[in-house]
Design a protein around this motif. Sequence first.
Motif, PDB file in Angstrom:
ATOM      1  N   ILE A 232       0.902  -1.083  -0.023  1.00 55.35           N
ATOM      2  CA  ILE A 232      -0.027  -0.040  -0.042  1.00 55.35           C
ATOM      3  C   ILE A 232       0.792   1.108   0.065  1.00 55.35           C
ATOM      4  N   LEU A 233       1.977   1.211   0.791  1.00 50.90           N
ATOM      5  CA  LEU A 233       2.648   2.415   0.947  1.00 50.90           C
ATOM      6  C   LEU A 233       3.588   2.536  -0.523  1.00 50.90           C
ATOM      7  N   LEU A 234       4.135   1.490  -0.913  1.00 48.42           N
ATOM      8  CA  LEU A 234       4.736   1.575  -2.323  1.00 48.42           C
ATOM      9  C   LEU A 234       4.013   1.959  -3.294  1.00 48.42           C
ATOM     10  N   ASP A 235       2.532   1.575  -3.305  1.00 46.87           N
ATOM     11  CA  ASP A 235       1.716   1.900  -4.489  1.00 46.87           C
ATOM     12  C   ASP A 235       1.221   3.411  -4.621  1.00 46.87           C
ATOM     13  N   ASN A 236       1.336   3.884  -2.902  1.00 53.41           N
ATOM     14  CA  ASN A 236       1.148   5.270  -2.672  1.00 53.41           C
ATOM     15  C   ASN A 236       2.109   6.265  -3.276  1.00 53.41           C
ATOM     16  N   ALA A 237       3.512   5.793  -3.041  1.00 54.19           N
ATOM     17  CA  ALA A 237       4.615   6.323  -3.249  1.00 54.19           C
ATOM     18  C   ALA A 237       4.916   6.350  -4.812  1.00 54.19           C
ATOM     19  N   ILE A 238       4.947   5.157  -5.451  1.00 56.85           N
ATOM     20  CA  ILE A 238       4.958   5.183  -6.923  1.00 56.85           C
ATOM     21  C   ILE A 238       4.136   6.083  -7.621  1.00 56.85           C
ATOM     22  N   ARG A 239       2.891   6.451  -7.027  1.00 54.54           N
ATOM     23  CA  ARG A 239       1.900   7.377  -7.829  1.00 54.54           C
ATOM     24  C   ARG A 239       2.260   8.802  -7.878  1.00 54.54           C
ATOM     25  N   TYR A 240       3.101   8.988  -6.728  1.00 51.37           N
ATOM     26  CA  TYR A 240       3.501  10.420  -6.715  1.00 51.37           C
ATOM     27  C   TYR A 240       4.882  10.653  -7.148  1.00 51.37           C
ATOM     28  N   ALA A 241       5.609   9.631  -7.151  1.00 46.74           N
ATOM     29  CA  ALA A 241       7.051   9.620  -7.916  1.00 46.74           C
ATOM     30  C   ALA A 241       7.052  10.194  -9.315  1.00 46.74           C
ATOM     31  N   PRO A 242       8.061  11.086  -9.367  1.00 43.82           N
ATOM     32  CA  PRO A 242       8.358  11.717 -10.863  1.00 43.82           C
ATOM     33  C   PRO A 242       8.746  10.547 -11.699  1.00 43.82           C
ATOM     34  N   VAL A 247      12.013   5.467  -5.503  1.00 47.14           N
ATOM     35  CA  VAL A 247      11.302   5.213  -4.122  1.00 47.14           C
ATOM     36  C   VAL A 247      12.146   4.343  -3.252  1.00 47.14           C
ATOM     37  N   THR A 248      12.447   4.697  -2.037  1.00 39.21           N
ATOM     38  CA  THR A 248      13.217   4.064  -1.116  1.00 39.21           C
ATOM     39  C   THR A 248      12.726   3.431  -0.107  1.00 39.21           C
ATOM     40  N   VAL A 249      13.027   2.262   0.399  1.00 37.99           N
ATOM     41  CA  VAL A 249      12.516   1.544   1.547  1.00 37.99           C
ATOM     42  C   VAL A 249      13.613   1.416   2.586  1.00 37.99           C
ATOM     43  N   ASP A 250      13.641   2.090   3.652  1.00 39.03           N
ATOM     44  CA  ASP A 250      14.788   1.973   4.610  1.00 39.03           C
ATOM     45  C   ASP A 250      14.105   1.340   5.958  1.00 39.03           C
ATOM     46  N   VAL A 251      14.869   0.401   6.332  1.00 35.86           N
ATOM     47  CA  VAL A 251      14.468  -0.302   7.478  1.00 35.86           C
ATOM     48  C   VAL A 251      15.581  -0.118   8.641  1.00 35.86           C
ATOM     49  N   SER A 252      15.276   0.416   9.773  1.00 37.47           N
ATOM     50  CA  SER A 252      15.949   0.664  10.894  1.00 37.47           C
ATOM     51  C   SER A 252      15.553   0.119  12.104  1.00 37.47           C
ATOM     52  N   VAL A 253      16.582  -0.355  12.882  1.00 35.86           N
ATOM     53  CA  VAL A 253      16.358  -1.014  14.156  1.00 35.86           C
ATOM     54  C   VAL A 253      16.792   0.018  15.591  1.00 35.86           C
ATOM     55  N   ALA A 261      10.287   2.448   6.495  1.00 34.82           N
ATOM     56  CA  ALA A 261      10.104   3.974   6.051  1.00 34.82           C
ATOM     57  C   ALA A 261      10.259   4.115   4.428  1.00 34.82           C
ATOM     58  N   VAL A 262       9.053   4.653   3.816  1.00 37.55           N
ATOM     59  CA  VAL A 262       9.081   4.444   2.383  1.00 37.55           C
ATOM     60  C   VAL A 262       9.081   5.882   1.774  1.00 37.55           C
ATOM     61  N   ARG A 263      10.079   6.320   1.168  1.00 33.25           N
ATOM     62  CA  ARG A 263       9.932   7.805   0.706  1.00 33.25           C
ATOM     63  C   ARG A 263       9.918   7.995  -0.692  1.00 33.25           C
ATOM     64  N   ASP A 264       9.543   9.034  -1.315  1.00 28.08           N
ATOM     65  CA  ASP A 264       9.251   9.302  -2.697  1.00 28.08           C
ATOM     66  C   ASP A 264      10.008  10.680  -2.972  1.00 28.08           C
ATOM     67  N   ARG A 265      10.096  10.811  -4.216  1.00 27.30           N
ATOM     68  CA  ARG A 265      10.701  12.204  -4.559  1.00 27.30           C
ATOM     69  C   ARG A 265       9.852  13.221  -5.163  1.00 27.30           C
ATOM     70  N   GLY A 290      -1.245  12.336 -12.711  1.00 27.19           N
ATOM     71  CA  GLY A 290      -2.496  13.160 -13.156  1.00 27.19           C
ATOM     72  C   GLY A 290      -3.722  12.330 -12.420  1.00 27.19           C
ATOM     73  N   GLY A 291      -3.601  11.094 -11.964  1.00 30.51           N
ATOM     74  CA  GLY A 291      -4.755  10.603 -11.360  1.00 30.51           C
ATOM     75  C   GLY A 291      -4.911  10.785 -10.048  1.00 30.51           C
ATOM     76  N   SER A 292      -5.561   9.860  -9.219  1.00 30.31           N
ATOM     77  CA  SER A 292      -5.951  10.223  -7.755  1.00 30.31           C
ATOM     78  C   SER A 292      -4.803   9.876  -6.963  1.00 30.31           C
ATOM     79  N   SER A 293      -4.622  10.468  -5.745  1.00 32.10           N
ATOM     80  CA  SER A 293      -3.500  10.113  -5.057  1.00 32.10           C
ATOM     81  C   SER A 293      -3.960   8.650  -4.348  1.00 32.10           C
ATOM     82  N   GLY A 294      -2.871   8.048  -3.741  1.00 35.00           N
ATOM     83  CA  GLY A 294      -2.861   6.892  -3.015  1.00 35.00           C
ATOM     84  C   GLY A 294      -3.635   5.881  -3.713  1.00 35.00           C
TER      85      GLY A 294
END
Length: 336
Positions: A232-242, A247-253, A261-265, A290-294
């Motif tokens: 779900i988070l990746l789908d949301n990030a890809i839709r926003y990413a230029p 899109v980065t997935v960072d795992v920290s302990v 954490a999922v980050r887009d640009r 140009g579509g809807s978010s998320g």
Amino acid sequence: MKRATSEKKSVDGDALALRNASRKVGFQVTIACAIVVVVILVAIVLFIVSEVSLPVLLEPAADPTILDINAFKLLRASAVLGAGLIVLAGLLSWFVTRRAVKPLGDALRVQRSFVADASHELRTPLTILDARLQILQRGLPVGDPSTEVVAELRRDTETLIRVVNDLLESAEGAAGQDGQAGDGSELGPAIDAAVASMDLIAARASVKIDVTQPAGIWTSLSQMNVQRCLVILLDNAIRYAPEGSSVTVDVSVERKTVTIAVRDRGPGIRGIDPSRIFDRFAHAGSAADGGSSGTGFGIGLSLVRDIVVRKGGTVGVVSSSPTGTAIAFTLPVTRP
């Protein structure tokens, strides 16, 4: 794998919100009552000091016919009385607010029941419709002008099926109660599976997915639900990413918790307060294509919140600016 000795009670997202609201209102009422009690105590002290001089207050009365009241004892009794009144006010306010929000909780339960029933009723005909479209699609000859239209119908049907499934999981709370929910899972395979399932969508959008994660991390959430949240988070990030970005997935302990954490640009969250994007049916600004978010229906991020909260985790927007958005969820770390 070590099994949990006792199962944690499942926490409903709406019930948690109601409890937090009750606690907040109760705290505010308690503060108000405490201010009143403090004002009363101060008034008593000022009255005593204004009526009798301080030396006289601190000395026992010489005349035995005069009622002897020590100032310190009087003040101590007043303080104990005030503290007792504050505690009583807190308990009463908590009780009153719980009763006040009970009708709201009942309304939310009725709403969830309706959504669950409607989703059940819709899922079967949509599945049948998708199956019939598959048969029609396979029966079309090569080069038939209707091929593209049928393909679009199938995509629309699949979108509706996903929406109905999301509604059903959100309403029933089934996402956090699968058979192995108490055992937890290793994060690595779940993250790899989620990224693999989104690679094709990312490639179509000319977006790259980068993953940084340590090995051997176990969490309280099942692999299916970790994968579900991350998709779900990746789908949301890809839709926003230029186009052409990553899109980065960072795992920290950190200590006993793990953060994914999922980050887009993309351009950041627009048209809505970032704290509200996890509300059910909330909508932000336009996506990069140009579509809807998320997911386009305001269900996906709400479902992530419900899944994570049930296992004692948290989810939120880490940052949002014109250079990108970061959304992260934190879960307890467990041992295999």
